[in-house]
Each structure stands twice: as C-alpha cells, then as structure tokens.
Design a protein around this motif. Structure first.
Motif, mmCIF file in Angstrom:
data_model
loop_
_atom_site.group_PDB
_atom_site.id
_atom_site.type_symbol
_atom_site.label_atom_id
_atom_site.label_comp_id
_atom_site.label_asym_id
_atom_site.label_seq_id
_atom_site.Cartn_x
_atom_site.Cartn_y
_atom_site.Cartn_z
ATOM 1 N N ALA A 517 0.828 -1.207 0.000
ATOM 2 C CA ALA A 517 0.000 0.000 0.000
ATOM 3 C C ALA A 517 0.865 1.260 0.000
ATOM 4 C CB ALA A 517 -0.927 -0.002 1.216
ATOM 5 N N LEU A 518 2.040 1.194 0.614
ATOM 6 C CA LEU A 518 2.939 2.349 0.614
ATOM 7 C C LEU A 518 3.340 2.747 -0.808
ATOM 8 C CD1 LEU A 518 5.505 1.997 3.551
ATOM 9 C CD2 LEU A 518 4.155 4.014 2.976
ATOM 10 N N PHE A 519 3.332 1.765 -1.709
ATOM 11 C CA PHE A 519 3.734 2.035 -3.092
ATOM 12 C C PHE A 519 2.552 2.084 -4.063
ATOM 13 C CE2 PHE A 519 7.404 0.172 -1.013
ATOM 14 C CZ PHE A 519 8.422 1.018 -1.398
ATOM 15 N N GLN A 520 1.369 1.719 -3.582
ATOM 16 C CA GLN A 520 0.234 1.575 -4.490
ATOM 17 C C GLN A 520 -0.943 2.485 -4.177
ATOM 18 O OE1 GLN A 520 -0.592 -2.590 -3.923
ATOM 19 N NE2 GLN A 520 0.900 -3.259 -5.456
ATOM 20 N N ALA A 521 -1.032 2.998 -2.967
ATOM 21 C CA ALA A 521 -2.236 3.709 -2.537
ATOM 22 C C ALA A 521 -2.530 4.899 -3.442
ATOM 23 C CB ALA A 521 -2.079 4.177 -1.095
ATOM 24 N N ALA A 522 -3.754 4.965 -3.934
ATOM 25 C CA ALA A 522 -4.142 6.060 -4.824
ATOM 26 C C ALA A 522 -4.169 7.394 -4.084
ATOM 27 C CB ALA A 522 -5.521 5.766 -5.427
#
Length: 769
Positions: A517-522
């Motif tokens: 999520a640290l790299f993907q969260a919109a």
C-alpha cells in the motif's frame, strides 16, 4: 499433474529440499498470475518439466503391501520437488476450502450467493484432492485415498522408506517427511496438528500465510475483476464460477460479509487456475536409460539469458546514438556491475529476479513474480510507457536509474552474509559512514537492517531502498547528504519499530500488504513514478501508524491509547515463535535499563542512565552473549522436581501459552543456555554469577546465596562460563528477584510480560513519531 496413478521417488533421489524461498515463489506466481488474468485473460504459467518412467514391475512389499494395490506406478526421474510441493499446496488449499465453506454457510441467510459459493467450493474438493491423493477401489481400502507420492529409502543407510498400504497403520507405511504429512492430512488431521520436520513445516507456513493473506485482502475491486474474467471466452478463468453473484446483492452487504464472499471467490479462482492454467511438461519414457539421457539433456550447461540481459538492447535502441553520450549508459553500467558479481548463471538469475521484482514495486507499485516473462514484459512495457513519441524522457531515465539503485541496494544490504559472532566492526556500517552517516547513525541503521534481514522480512527492503537511493543521489551536496542520512536512519528505525509492533501484537502474517500500500495507494504513495513528493520519513511513519491502527492494535492519533491497546494484546502473545522479533524486543526492553529495587517490582526494570546498558547496537545483536532466547521457566515441564517449593504447576497447562510469553524470556549465550539447570533456584545462581552482584554493596556471597536457595552443589561448568562472560545487565533484575527469595510463577510471568511490553512500546513508539 498426472492423475490416477501413484508417483514413486526412487532412493537415489535427493531428499525433499524446498525452502521458504521456493515456496514463496510458487505461491506468489500463482496469485500474481491470477491477478494478471484481469488484464490478460489468457494468462497462464509454466511450472517446469517432469520426467517419468513407468515401473514395469510393481512389487509387493516394495511399492505396496498388497498385490495390485496401484496398477500404475511412475518413477520420478526429474521433478519430484515440484510435484511434491504442489501436493502440499493442494492440502493447504483443501483445508482453506473447508474453513471458507463454514464461513459462507454461516452467512447463507445474507443471500443465496453465499450458499451457492459454498457448494461450488465443496464441489472443487475432489478435484483438489487429486493433486495429493490417489483413489484405491480395491476391497478393504481404508481409507480409500492414499498419498499421491511416496519415497523409497536405501535401507542399508536410511531406514525411512514408504509403501502404499491397503489398510495398515499409516505411521508404519508412510515414514518419509512428505508422505507422512500427506497420509495424516488424508486421515483427517488438521495441518497445524500434524508434526512435521522443519523443511515441510517451513513450506507449509509459507503456503498457509500467503493464502490466508490473499483471501483476507480480497476486495471489491478484485472480485469485480474476477467476475469479468469469468465471462471472457477462452480466458484462463472462464466459467470458474457456475453461479456468479448478483453484484448489487453483494455490494449492499456489510463490509465483513462482503470480505468473506470475496475471499471465497478468490479461493474458487485459485482452484480453477491450478487445474487449468498451471502447466507442466510431462515426459514419459518407456526406457529408464532414455529417461536419464533426457534429464541430462534438459539440465545441460547452457547459460540462459536473464530478463535484464534480454532487455538491455531495447534501452540501447531507445536512446540510439545518444546512448553513449547521455546519462543512461552509466546507469546500465551500474546494473551490470552488480549482476556480474555473481559467478554462476543460477545465482545471477536469482539476483536479477530479486532486483527486478523489487524495482517494479518501488518504481510504479506493480507486483511481479520472479517469472522471466513477467519481468521482461514489465521492463518493456514500462520503458515504452515512459517515452513520448518514441523518444526517452526524464521518466525513462528515472526508470533505469531506479533499477540501478535497487541493484546497488541489494548488493550492499541484502546479499552480504550474516556477520560472524562477536564482530567488532561491520562492513555495512563502514559503508554507511562513507556515505555520510555518523558512527552512531550508521550503527543504529545497521542494527535495524541486520534485524529485518534475520527476521526474513523481505518487503522492508523496498521501503529502505527508496531512502537509500535518496542518500546515493545526495552525495555531491554536503547539506543534502546530512539531511538524507538523518532521514535514512529515521526510516530504518520506523520500519524496525513498525514490524516489531505489528508482529508482537498478533504473531500472524507479515505486513506485506501494508508495504504494498505504501507504493500503491491512490490517496498517496512513495513510488518513484507517482509519489516522489511523499518520500519523507514523516509520510512513512504516518502510514505505519495508520497500518497498525487498521489492524486494531494501535491508535494512530493518541499515543497513550495506542500504548494501552498494544500492550494489552502483546502481553498475551507467544513471542518465542518469531525468534528474531522476540530477540529485538528483549533488546529494546533492556536498553539503558537497571534493576527496579522497589518493593513488589523485584525482577522488573527501571530506566537507567543514558548509555548505561547500550544494547541496541550492532555489536550487541551479533554478540554470542545474547544469541539464544532462554525460557526462565523451561518450555517443557521438568521431568523431575528438585525444588518443589519453587515449582508452579499452573505454568504448564498443556501448551506453550504461558512459557512463550515475553515475560518468561531472556537472552543468554549458547554455552550458558545449554549448561544451565532447569529450575528457578539453580537458574538464579547462574544469573547472579553472570551479573556479579558481589561487586556491589548489596550483594551476598556466593555461598550465602546458594544456602538461601537450597543449592547443595555448584554446577561444575559455572566457573568456566562466568570467566568467559561479560557483565550481563539484562539478567540483573532476575538475579535480584531470586536473591530476594521471591518465586518465579505464572502470576509474575504475566506481570513481567506486561512490564516488558510497556518498555518495548515506549522505546519503539518514539521511532514512529
């Protein structure tokens, strides 16, 4: 995977040798490929080649205990590791199906879809069982299903040998580590109740944790994609659901009910994908000699190209004549320099795989498995997507630079072997000092990296590598380098703290999805392509605090409430099962601490002066004095009780729930741990000697302490062990409790567990603020 026959692994084959890394690659390949079908519907994966030779003379009392029990037996010449691992995976899937079906049926009143999905999953069980069992129709077969794979043993050197049995005792007929597991699972024993060796156990843990994690993480977006894939003609997941849901019905339900349904959908997709889209090339040879020739041919010495070597010409082509005169060639040179540190093709391929998979996550938040085709596609697609009208842009340079940064990170942080015991200097710390960190900063960052490595926490490296790259690119600016150094240390501390608090409060799966999520969260991420503005220690700390709150083990906005919540959960957990995490927590709890001499607190710590007990450093982490986790009350009840007045039977309720709590644990050297006696009075005498309290005014003499404890003889190895030991401050509270005449019982273990968890939280929460 062939069905309707048994596989026999001849005695000349090596033992089952898969480890956590092999298992992780397989299960991640499967889930990654399933998700990829949402954009590439025909996607499937190749699992390798299996070479078989049919046994022409199936012998009673060699292959089975009954004539013609299996009419077809295939000797496995090559591929036994793969087919055995797939069988183990199928067992985990079967058990997960059973657990999920119960959850779905419990929610059947919420909609007809739940009962329909439960039925579909139940209908998949016979198909999944075919991966690990073969059905026997012979009269008297008990049970009707037998392990798909058994192993022969060279009985002159190894008594472990398996035979298929009609109805005999499975413990007598399936004795190898793999066949024993399969037979017991077929017999209906739950996986966690089956005793396995470390090899099979480690593979099982990976499969269980990854499948559970993926099912829990399944959300509406994934479910919607799976539903679309279900209707794609000739797609890998076409018609995997015979009764697709009415979406409006499911979307109207509470989130917890939706989560159960979405997890069941994903599990059904896994069954379909495993059956239909995971491919093996099976070569069946009538002649054994031909089988061996085929094996040698397929394992010839040719050196395959890695995904990056195949990709490099595309970089050269994209930059054309400017390749040699622009900033891109030095980045490619950095990448190749790292890969060339490997001396053989398999190690080079493995390093390339790790770097590219990590680069995909770090650069644009994409999950890629370590499959050549996925790596190649990501490299090609990302480069093409970064260009404008066919011309490379700054984003193109950033893309290749990210791979170079990842390569250097892996070479410096991941690849080096573990430092030897009692090391005084560390190559990583020296490197970080050369990069601009102070000795104290380098030591603290090094400690966190060594800890995360020893814990096997791969995803943590993705976060650290972002900030190491910032440090790399700040070298030409003194002020920028100082700021980047401080930020790198802060993120190292925050990551170590987050991981420890996460695992300490629940002892479950790794927080991999939170790192993704640290790299993907919109809403905001730290990927190179999309989130450079968020690449700050403050952003990472905030994300970590929120991730802990999302697990219901923390309060992101209130440190006091966070402490109460976390300590309340962590004090009840069995810390010993995660040894690296447990060691780190024990270091944190004893750091700069002194024995609490207040009445009622004997055995606990109080805050000491700064640097009075400096344990959170690289030398401490690698010191032989702290290498073993010691159970104060032994993990198993002593077979005979010498000091009945000091023995608390309530510590041993039939499991490790009390003895594995952090309050019952401390750190010792290997020699001391192996020599120390099992009961509290004897242990007190060891602890007292190892903390040399006779050097203080309050310390009794050794003889007086022995007499007060009822010890009649001094352990013979004690003088030698003490002479080789330094002062162990973390043992002083235990020695003080014992010399005060106080007992070690379940009530005090509970009190000390809460106390140590409070100290762990107080130290590590400051690293997250």
């Amino acid at each position: 995977m062939a069905r309707g026959r048994g596989f026999y692994v001849p005695y000349y084959q090596r033992n089952y040798s898969w480890d956590e890394e092999n298992a992780t690659k397989l299960i991640e390949d499967i889930f990654s490929s399933i998700k990829r079908t949402l954009t590439k519907p025909e996607n499937s994966i190749f699992l390798g080649t299996v070479i078989l030779h049919d046994e022409k003379n199936v012998q009673t009392n060699v292959h089975s205990d009954t004539p013609n029990l299996l009419t077809k037996v295939a000797n496995v010449v090559d591929g036994q590791q793969r087919i055995t691992s797939i069988a183990i995976l199928a067992c985990v899937i079967a058990e997960q199906i059973s657990q999920t079906v119960l959850k779905l049926k419990a929610l059947a009143g919420s909609g007809a879809e739940f009962d329909a999905l439960a039925t579909e999953l139940t209908d998949e069980l016979p198909n999944i069982r075919k991966f690990f069992s073969v059905e026997i129709t012979k009269t008297g077969a008990q049970p009707a299903l037998k392990p798909k794979i058994i192993r022969a043993g060279d009985v002159s050197a190894n008594p472990v040998s398996d035979q298929w049995t009609l109805s005999g005792d499975i413990n007598s007929f399936y004795r190898s580590n793999t066949s024993s597991f399969l037979s017991k699972f077929i017999a209906g024993i739950a996986i966690n109740a089956i005793s396995t060796d470390e090899r099979v156990g480690s593979v099982l843990r990976v499969f269980q944790e990854k499948i559970s994690e993926e099912i829990q993480a399944a959300d509406a977006g994934l479910a919607s994609g799976l539903l679309s894939a279900n209707g794609v003609a000739d797609g890998s997941l076409q018609n995997f659901m015979a009764y697709p849901p009415t979406w409006t019905t499911i979307s109207a339900l509470a989130l917890d009910k939706q989560s159960v349904y979405f997890g069941g959908m994903l599990l059904l997709a896994v069954c379909s994908f495993l059956k239909n889209s995971c491919h093996l090339v099976v070569i069946e040879c009538l002649d054994l000699g031909l089988a061996f020739d085929m094996f040698q041919s397929l394992n010839a010495t040719g050196t395959p190209l890695t995904a990056f070597e195949v990709f490099k010409p595309q970089i050269v082509k994209a930059w054309g004549s400017g390749y040699y005169s622009t900033a891109i060639k030095p980045q490619v040179d950095r990448i190749e320099k790292v890969f060339e540190t490997e001396s053989n093709s398999s190690d080079k391929e493995e390093l390339t795989d790790k770097v590219i998979v990590s680069s995909a996550l770090v650069f644009n938040g994409l999950e890629r498995s370590r499959r050549f085709s996925e790596e190649r596609d990501w490299l090609t697609d990302t480069l093409e997507g970064s260009m404008s009208a066919g011309v490379p842009t700054q984003k193109s340079i950033d893309f290749v630079t990210t791979i170079a940064d990842q390569a250097e990170y892996f070479l410096t942080f991941v690849k080096p072997r573990r430092s030897p015991k009692n090391s005084a200097t560390f190559g990583l710390c020296n490197h970080l000092m050369a990069m601009g960190l102070t000795p104290q900063q380098a030591d603290r960052a090094g400690l966190c990296v060594f800890y995360l490595r020893d814990a096997g926490h791969q995803f943590a490296h993705a976060v650290l590598s972002i900030f190491y790259a910032k440090l790399l690119h700040s070298q030409s600016n003194a002020a920028g380098r100082t700021a980047a150094a401080a930020e790198f240390v802060a993120v190292c501390e925050a990551t170590a703290a987050f991981f420890t608090l996460y695992m300490g409060a629940q002892q479950g799966r790794f927080p991999d999805s939170d790192y993704r999520a640290l790299f993907q969260a919109a809403a905001g991420n730290i990927s190179v392509a999309n989130g450079a503005a968020n690449q700050t220690s403050a952003f990472v700390k905030s994300a970590f605090r929120q991730a802990l709150e999302n697990q219901n083990i923390y309060n992101a906005g209130d440190a006091v409430a966070a402490r109460q919540i976390w300590v309340g959960m962590a004090k009840e957990n069995a810390w010993y099962s995660r040894k690296a995490v447990c060691r780190f927590a024990l270091f944190a709890s004893a750091h700069d601490a002194a024995p609490d001499i207040a009445a009622g607190n004997e055995g606990l710590f109080t805050d000491g002066m700064a640097n009075s007990a400096d344990l959170l450093n690289c030398r401490g982490w690698h010191s032989s004095s702290y290498e073993v986790i010691e159970h104060v009350a032994t993990r198993d009840q002593p077979s005979s009780i010498k000091f009945a007045a000091h023995f608390d039977a309530t510590i041993y309720p039939g499991n490790y729930s009390i003895v594995d709590k952090i309050g019952n644990l401390t750190l010792l050297s290997g020699p001391v741990n192996s020599s120390i006696y099992s009961e509290w009075p004897d242990k007190v005498f060891y602890y007292w000697n190892l903390t040399t309290p006779e050097a203080t005014a309050a310390g009794p003499t050794g003889a007086a302490l022995a007499a007060s404890l009822g010890i009649g003889s001094v352990p013979p190895a004690l003088s030698t062990l003490v002479a080789a030991s330094s002062y162990l401050s973390h043992l002083a509270p235990l020695a003080f409790r014992g010399q005060s005449g106080l007992h070690w019982d379940s009530a005090f273990i509970a009190k000390r567990s809460e106390h140590l968890c409070q100290r762990v939280f107080d130290k590590l929460d400051t690293w997250l603020r």
